[in-house]
Design a protein around this motif. Structure first.
Motif, PDB file in Angstrom:
ATOM      1  N   LEU A 247       0.823  -1.205   0.000  1.00  7.69           N
ATOM      2  CA  LEU A 247       0.000   0.000   0.000  1.00  7.69           C
ATOM      3  C   LEU A 247       0.861   1.261   0.000  1.00  7.69           C
ATOM      4  O   LEU A 247       0.493   2.279  -0.605  1.00  7.69           O
ATOM      5  CB  LEU A 247      -0.927   0.006   1.224  1.00  7.69           C
ATOM      6  N   SER A 248       2.004   1.212   0.662  1.00  2.00           N
ATOM      7  CA  SER A 248       2.870   2.390   0.730  1.00  2.00           C
ATOM      8  C   SER A 248       3.791   2.515  -0.478  1.00  2.00           C
ATOM      9  O   SER A 248       4.376   3.568  -0.702  1.00  2.00           O
ATOM     10  CB  SER A 248       3.713   2.334   2.010  1.00  2.00           C
ATOM     11  N   ILE A 249       3.903   1.431  -1.263  1.00  2.00           N
ATOM     12  CA  ILE A 249       4.831   1.426  -2.395  1.00  2.00           C
ATOM     13  C   ILE A 249       4.117   1.594  -3.733  1.00  2.00           C
ATOM     14  O   ILE A 249       4.684   2.168  -4.675  1.00  2.00           O
ATOM     15  CB  ILE A 249       5.665   0.116  -2.392  1.00  2.00           C
ATOM     16  N   ARG A 250       2.877   1.120  -3.827  1.00  2.00           N
ATOM     17  CA  ARG A 250       2.198   1.015  -5.126  1.00  2.00           C
ATOM     18  C   ARG A 250       2.048   2.347  -5.862  1.00  2.00           C
ATOM     19  O   ARG A 250       1.918   2.380  -7.080  1.00  2.00           O
ATOM     20  CB  ARG A 250       0.813   0.375  -4.954  1.00  2.00           C
ATOM     21  N   VAL A 255       6.887   2.496  -9.700  1.00  2.00           N
ATOM     22  CA  VAL A 255       5.754   1.617  -9.989  1.00  2.00           C
ATOM     23  C   VAL A 255       4.876   2.236 -11.062  1.00  2.00           C
ATOM     24  O   VAL A 255       4.403   1.556 -11.990  1.00  2.00           O
ATOM     25  CB  VAL A 255       4.947   1.329  -8.706  1.00  2.00           C
ATOM     26  N   GLN A 256       4.655   3.551 -10.963  1.00  2.00           N
ATOM     27  CA  GLN A 256       3.870   4.238 -11.983  1.00  2.00           C
ATOM     28  C   GLN A 256       4.558   4.153 -13.340  1.00  2.00           C
ATOM     29  O   GLN A 256       3.918   3.948 -14.381  1.00  2.00           O
ATOM     30  CB  GLN A 256       3.682   5.704 -11.579  1.00  2.00           C
ATOM     31  N   ALA A 257       5.893   4.278 -13.330  1.00  2.00           N
ATOM     32  CA  ALA A 257       6.636   4.188 -14.591  1.00  2.00           C
ATOM     33  C   ALA A 257       6.513   2.799 -15.201  1.00  2.00           C
ATOM     34  O   ALA A 257       6.396   2.642 -16.426  1.00  2.00           O
ATOM     35  CB  ALA A 257       8.105   4.529 -14.348  1.00  2.00           C
ATOM     36  N   ALA A 258       6.521   1.775 -14.370  1.00  2.80           N
ATOM     37  CA  ALA A 258       6.365   0.410 -14.870  1.00  2.80           C
ATOM     38  C   ALA A 258       4.999   0.210 -15.505  1.00  2.80           C
ATOM     39  O   ALA A 258       4.869  -0.470 -16.532  1.00  2.80           O
ATOM     40  CB  ALA A 258       6.572  -0.583 -13.727  1.00  2.80           C
ATOM     41  N   ARG A 267       4.360  -8.868 -13.195  1.00  2.64           N
ATOM     42  CA  ARG A 267       5.767  -8.477 -13.303  1.00  2.64           C
ATOM     43  C   ARG A 267       6.076  -7.314 -12.361  1.00  2.64           C
ATOM     44  O   ARG A 267       7.135  -7.284 -11.734  1.00  2.64           O
ATOM     45  CB  ARG A 267       6.091  -8.075 -14.739  1.00  2.64           C
ATOM     46  N   ILE A 268       5.159  -6.374 -12.253  1.00  2.00           N
ATOM     47  CA  ILE A 268       5.382  -5.226 -11.359  1.00  2.00           C
ATOM     48  C   ILE A 268       5.492  -5.696  -9.916  1.00  2.00           C
ATOM     49  O   ILE A 268       6.383  -5.269  -9.160  1.00  2.00           O
ATOM     50  CB  ILE A 268       4.251  -4.197 -11.522  1.00  2.00           C
ATOM     51  N   ILE A 269       4.575  -6.591  -9.528  1.00  2.11           N
ATOM     52  CA  ILE A 269       4.572  -7.065  -8.143  1.00  2.11           C
ATOM     53  C   ILE A 269       5.812  -7.915  -7.857  1.00  2.11           C
ATOM     54  O   ILE A 269       6.514  -7.714  -6.856  1.00  2.11           O
ATOM     55  CB  ILE A 269       3.289  -7.876  -7.853  1.00  2.11           C
ATOM     56  N   TYR A 270       6.082  -8.867  -8.768  1.00  5.33           N
ATOM     57  CA  TYR A 270       7.133  -9.848  -8.514  1.00  5.33           C
ATOM     58  C   TYR A 270       8.534  -9.271  -8.688  1.00  5.33           C
ATOM     59  O   TYR A 270       9.438  -9.564  -7.894  1.00  5.33           O
ATOM     60  CB  TYR A 270       6.941 -11.054  -9.443  1.00  5.33           C
TER      61      TYR A 270
END
Length: 363
Positions: A247-250, A255-258, A267-270
């Motif tokens: 929640l603090s990283i998303r 993450v937005q760039a990904a 892929r973003i999560i893993y």
């Protein structure tokens, strides 16, 4: 591969330089792992489950010596096995005195400290008929014997397998379930988050031991059932941790760039989020490992965990705890101290990992 080596090297260097107690804990854990792998090689009693019972010498104190005579024994399988032990090839009869004759050996069969009876063992009955003197041996019980006359040191070495195995399996199960549910809840939010939070809160409200009892009763008593039951009760803290971290990283820029680059959610999560919460997960894994050891020991002590004759430190306490108020309290204290040291070692390593990854404590 280089990243893994660098990562492990960083941890070991931190433990060695910054936290001597944690490094000592790592050495103790390494010794336990070595003992678990080679238990049947280094244990004085390498019979399956170290279950060689000699009731005449029950509850003896550490350092006890006993003389035995070896007699022949018919067994179907005496092949050596690194993981399950080797069946005894001989019978071990405790003696207090012997006299070698031409056709056999006259022995004083040991029954108690002040009691013995005379027996004659012919050469044909001996394990080594052609060398009578070879049939007389003396065994030293470094940690004494338990209530059934079994070697405590051997059962300690083999019993550590249970403690380490339950920790490994429980951590794997808790991480798989906790990371999956926590990642889905924290990343996708919405209905998925509400459902998973509801499951977490319901599971969290049930006392851990009560939940383990329920799963154990449903799955049955046994080696693997206990491991799975313990693992299924420890995923909730992992899920809560992962959810909070995600929640603090998303919403961070990388993450937005990904997302803008079209990367899949998996892929973003893993590949991008989970590696950045590796530190807290390692701390949680170390804590869960220690908790799993305590839970298994408690279950075995209550009689619904590992079943005899398989050795387990918790079961050893159960079998010998009555000696706490008698002449030999070490029979129960030795496995209890071992559990304490192993749990303490994992907690020290967990604290060291927390210090390593806490930026507020970094120099």
């Amino acid at each position: 591969m280089m990243q893994k080596k660098s990562f492990i090297h960083t941890i070991l260097l931190h433990l060695l330089k910054k936290n001597k107690l944690a490094f000592a804990g790592l050495i103790f854990i390494s010794f336990c792992v070595f003992s678990a792998i080679f238990a049947y090689i280094i244990a004085p009693d390498n019979s399956p489950d170290a279950d060689l019972q000699t009731v005449e010498i029950q509850a003896k104190k550490p350092g006890y010596h006993q003389q035995f005579i070896l007699t022949s024994k018919e067994i179907k399988n005496h092949k050596k096995n690194l993981f399950s032990g080797t069946p005894n090839s001989f019978n071990y009869l405790p003696i207090s005195h012997f006299k070698i004759l031409n056709n056999g050996i006259v022995i004083q069969r040991y029954i108690d400290e002040d009691t013995s009876n005379t027996q004659f063992i012919s050469n044909a009955q001996l394990a080594y008929p052609d060398a009578p003197e070879k049939n007389i041996i003396t065994k030293k019980y470094i940690l004494g014997t338990d209530t059934f006359g079994r070697d405590i040191l051997s059962r300690m070495l083999i019993g550590v397998r249970v403690s380490l195995a339950v920790g490994v399996i429980a951590v794997i199960i808790s991480l798989l379930i906790g990371i999956t549910l926590g990642a889905v809840a924290g990343y996708y939010r919405g209905i998925a988050d509400n459902i998973i939070l509801w499951i977490i809160n319901v599971t969290w409200s049930i006392p851990t031991l009560l939940l383990v009892f329920a799963i154990t009763m449903a799955a049955g008593k046994g080696f693997w059932q206990i491991f799975i039951a313990v693992g299924l009760t420890m995923w909730v803290p992992v899920a809560r941790l992962v959810r909070g971290q995600i929640l603090s990283i998303r919403e961070m820029e990388y993450v937005q760039a990904a997302r803008v680059l079209g990367f899949s959610n998996f892929r973003i999560i893993y590949h991008h989020i989970l590696p950045n919460i590796r530190g807290p997960l390692m701390v949680m894994a170390a804590s869960n490992f220690a908790t799993a050891i305590i839970i298994e020991a408690g279950l075995s002590f209550l009689g619904i965990g590992i079943q005899a004759p398989q050795p387990s430190w918790g079961l050893m306490i159960r079998e010998n705890y009555t000696f706490l108020i008698t002449h030999n309290p070490l029979l129960a204290l030795i496995p209890g101290i071992a559990i304490m040291l192993l749990v303490l070692s994992f907690n020290l390593i967990g604290n060291a990992m927390r210090d390593l990854y806490d930026v507020r404590l970094s120099p």
